[in-house]
Design a protein around this motif. Structure first.
Motif, PDB file in Angstrom:
ATOM      1  N   ALA A 145      49.440  45.998  38.271  1.00  0.00           N
ATOM      2  CA  ALA A 145      49.161  45.995  39.487  1.00  0.00           C
ATOM      3  C   ALA A 145      47.564  45.912  39.619  1.00  0.00           C
ATOM      4  CB  ALA A 145      49.213  47.440  40.328  1.00  0.00           C
ATOM      5  N   ARG A 146      47.020  46.491  38.700  1.00  0.00           N
ATOM      6  CA  ARG A 146      45.373  46.182  37.789  1.00  0.00           C
ATOM      7  C   ARG A 146      45.226  43.886  37.236  1.00  0.00           C
ATOM      8  NH1 ARG A 146      40.867  48.318  37.584  1.00  0.00           N
ATOM      9  NH2 ARG A 146      39.651  48.271  35.958  1.00  0.00           N
ATOM     10  N   LEU A 147      46.300  44.091  36.867  1.00  0.00           N
ATOM     11  CA  LEU A 147      46.091  42.385  36.682  1.00  0.00           C
ATOM     12  C   LEU A 147      46.911  41.324  37.902  1.00  0.00           C
ATOM     13  CD1 LEU A 147      47.072  43.421  33.124  1.00  0.00           C
ATOM     14  CD2 LEU A 147      45.215  43.025  33.750  1.00  0.00           C
ATOM     15  N   ASP A 148      47.187  42.234  38.291  1.00  0.00           N
ATOM     16  CA  ASP A 148      47.724  40.865  39.725  1.00  0.00           C
ATOM     17  C   ASP A 148      47.240  39.962  40.210  1.00  0.00           C
ATOM     18  OD1 ASP A 148      48.615  40.745  42.665  1.00  0.00           O
ATOM     19  OD2 ASP A 148      50.688  41.075  41.800  1.00  0.00           O
ATOM     20  N   ARG A 149      47.169  39.879  40.216  1.00  0.00           N
ATOM     21  CA  ARG A 149      45.498  37.587  41.097  1.00  0.00           C
ATOM     22  C   ARG A 149      45.662  38.157  42.461  1.00  0.00           C
ATOM     23  NH1 ARG A 149      45.218  32.804  42.944  1.00  0.00           N
ATOM     24  NH2 ARG A 149      43.610  32.343  42.614  1.00  0.00           N
ATOM     25  N   GLY A 150      46.892  38.589  43.225  1.00  0.00           N
ATOM     26  CA  GLY A 150      46.862  38.560  44.156  1.00  0.00           C
ATOM     27  C   GLY A 150      45.602  39.663  44.965  1.00  0.00           C
ATOM     28  N   LEU A 151      45.901  40.923  43.971  1.00  0.00           N
ATOM     29  CA  LEU A 151      45.809  42.146  44.750  1.00  0.00           C
ATOM     30  C   LEU A 151      44.197  42.318  44.307  1.00  0.00           C
ATOM     31  CD1 LEU A 151      47.788  44.943  43.278  1.00  0.00           C
ATOM     32  CD2 LEU A 151      47.833  44.170  45.958  1.00  0.00           C
ATOM     33  N   ALA A 152      43.943  41.087  43.449  1.00  0.00           N
ATOM     34  CA  ALA A 152      42.427  41.065  43.304  1.00  0.00           C
ATOM     35  C   ALA A 152      41.970  40.358  44.269  1.00  0.00           C
ATOM     36  CB  ALA A 152      42.132  40.693  42.358  1.00  0.00           C
ATOM     37  N   LEU A 153      42.458  39.441  44.348  1.00  0.00           N
ATOM     38  CA  LEU A 153      41.954  38.342  46.020  1.00  0.00           C
ATOM     39  C   LEU A 153      41.765  39.415  46.926  1.00  0.00           C
ATOM     40  CD1 LEU A 153      40.672  35.724  46.481  1.00  0.00           C
ATOM     41  CD2 LEU A 153      43.265  34.980  46.754  1.00  0.00           C
ATOM     42  N   LYS A 154      43.040  39.839  47.136  1.00  0.00           N
ATOM     43  CA  LYS A 154      42.709  40.683  48.790  1.00  0.00           C
ATOM     44  C   LYS A 154      41.634  41.730  48.626  1.00  0.00           C
ATOM     45  CE  LYS A 154      46.273  41.595  50.207  1.00  0.00           C
ATOM     46  NZ  LYS A 154      48.232  42.170  50.654  1.00  0.00           N
ATOM     47  N   ALA A 155      41.128  42.450  47.170  1.00  0.00           N
ATOM     48  CA  ALA A 155      40.093  42.489  47.240  1.00  0.00           C
ATOM     49  C   ALA A 155      39.182  42.672  47.496  1.00  0.00           C
ATOM     50  CB  ALA A 155      40.503  43.959  45.804  1.00  0.00           C
ATOM     51  N   VAL A 156      39.143  41.380  46.967  1.00  0.00           N
ATOM     52  CA  VAL A 156      36.818  40.975  47.038  1.00  0.00           C
ATOM     53  C   VAL A 156      36.757  40.757  48.469  1.00  0.00           C
ATOM     54  CG1 VAL A 156      37.131  40.615  44.144  1.00  0.00           C
ATOM     55  CG2 VAL A 156      38.173  38.864  45.667  1.00  0.00           C
ATOM     56  N   GLN A 157      38.269  39.721  48.846  1.00  0.00           N
ATOM     57  CA  GLN A 157      38.654  39.398  50.568  1.00  0.00           C
ATOM     58  C   GLN A 157      37.928  40.355  51.815  1.00  0.00           C
ATOM     59  OE1 GLN A 157      42.045  38.086  50.435  1.00  0.00           O
ATOM     60  NE2 GLN A 157      41.615  35.705  50.640  1.00  0.00           N
ATOM     61  N   ASN A 158      38.270  41.713  50.882  1.00  0.00           N
ATOM     62  CA  ASN A 158      37.350  43.167  52.053  1.00  0.00           C
ATOM     63  C   ASN A 158      36.562  42.803  51.666  1.00  0.00           C
ATOM     64  OD1 ASN A 158      37.612  46.388  51.085  1.00  0.00           O
ATOM     65  ND2 ASN A 158      38.838  45.554  53.362  1.00  0.00           N
ATOM     66  N   ALA A 159      35.838  43.398  50.446  1.00  0.00           N
ATOM     67  CA  ALA A 159      34.851  43.612  49.926  1.00  0.00           C
ATOM     68  C   ALA A 159      34.683  42.794  48.857  1.00  0.00           C
ATOM     69  CB  ALA A 159      34.327  45.031  49.955  1.00  0.00           C
ATOM     70  N   GLY A 160      33.030  41.695  48.738  1.00  0.00           N
ATOM     71  CA  GLY A 160      32.789  41.349  47.497  1.00  0.00           C
ATOM     72  C   GLY A 160      32.443  41.870  46.410  1.00  0.00           C
ATOM     73  N   ILE A 161      32.096  43.689  46.536  1.00  0.00           N
ATOM     74  CA  ILE A 161      31.272  44.601  45.402  1.00  0.00           C
ATOM     75  C   ILE A 161      33.040  44.190  44.714  1.00  0.00           C
ATOM     76  CG2 ILE A 161      32.138  46.966  46.891  1.00  0.00           C
ATOM     77  CD1 ILE A 161      28.922  47.210  44.620  1.00  0.00           C
ATOM     78  N   SER A 162      33.973  44.426  45.048  1.00  0.00           N
ATOM     79  CA  SER A 162      34.721  44.940  44.566  1.00  0.00           C
ATOM     80  C   SER A 162      35.712  44.384  42.570  1.00  0.00           C
ATOM     81  CB  SER A 162      36.443  44.461  45.099  1.00  0.00           C
ATOM     82  OG  SER A 162      36.371  45.315  46.233  1.00  0.00           O
ATOM     83  N   ALA A 163      34.700  42.902  42.735  1.00  0.00           N
ATOM     84  CA  ALA A 163      34.685  42.416  42.172  1.00  0.00           C
ATOM     85  C   ALA A 163      34.340  42.827  41.201  1.00  0.00           C
ATOM     86  CB  ALA A 163      33.622  40.944  41.697  1.00  0.00           C
TER      87      ALA A 163
END
Length: 105
Positions: A25-43
């Protein structure tokens, strides 16, 4: 923490929850994209593999321009990527750009 559906629901509501993801899950690109779409600081909480992904990092920077600091060096050397950061209003973009991009006029 490793259950894709649970992590997806969490980052949909609160992007920085990605920091608690484990395994694939940590390596999942889709989840990463969803996280930064919600909040940029997620990067700042993403696995470093995502810091080289132009779409993930451009999305993060559009939400929070200071996230350019987390972009991988190869992106900081890409003039198209730097233009995205400039358009997003990143005030310190040239401090984070590679010397090659800074020298490009």
């Amino acid at each position: 923490r490793a259950d894709h559906d649970v992590v997806a629901a969490a980052v949909q509501k609160y992007g920085p929850a990605i920091r608690f993801a484990a395994g694939s899950a940590r390596l999942d690109r889709g989840l990463a994209l969803k996280a930064v779409q919600n909040a940029g600081i997620s990067a700042s909480f993403l696995d470093p593999v995502h810091h080289s992904d132009p779409e993930v990092m451009s999305t993060a920077i559009r939400k929070n321009s200071s996230m350019i600091a987390f972009a991988a060096d190869d992106l900081k050397g890409n003039s198209d990527f730097i233009m995205v950061a400039i358009e997003a209003g990143t005030s310190n973009v040239l401090l984070n750009a590679s010397e090659v991009v800074r020298a490009d006029r």
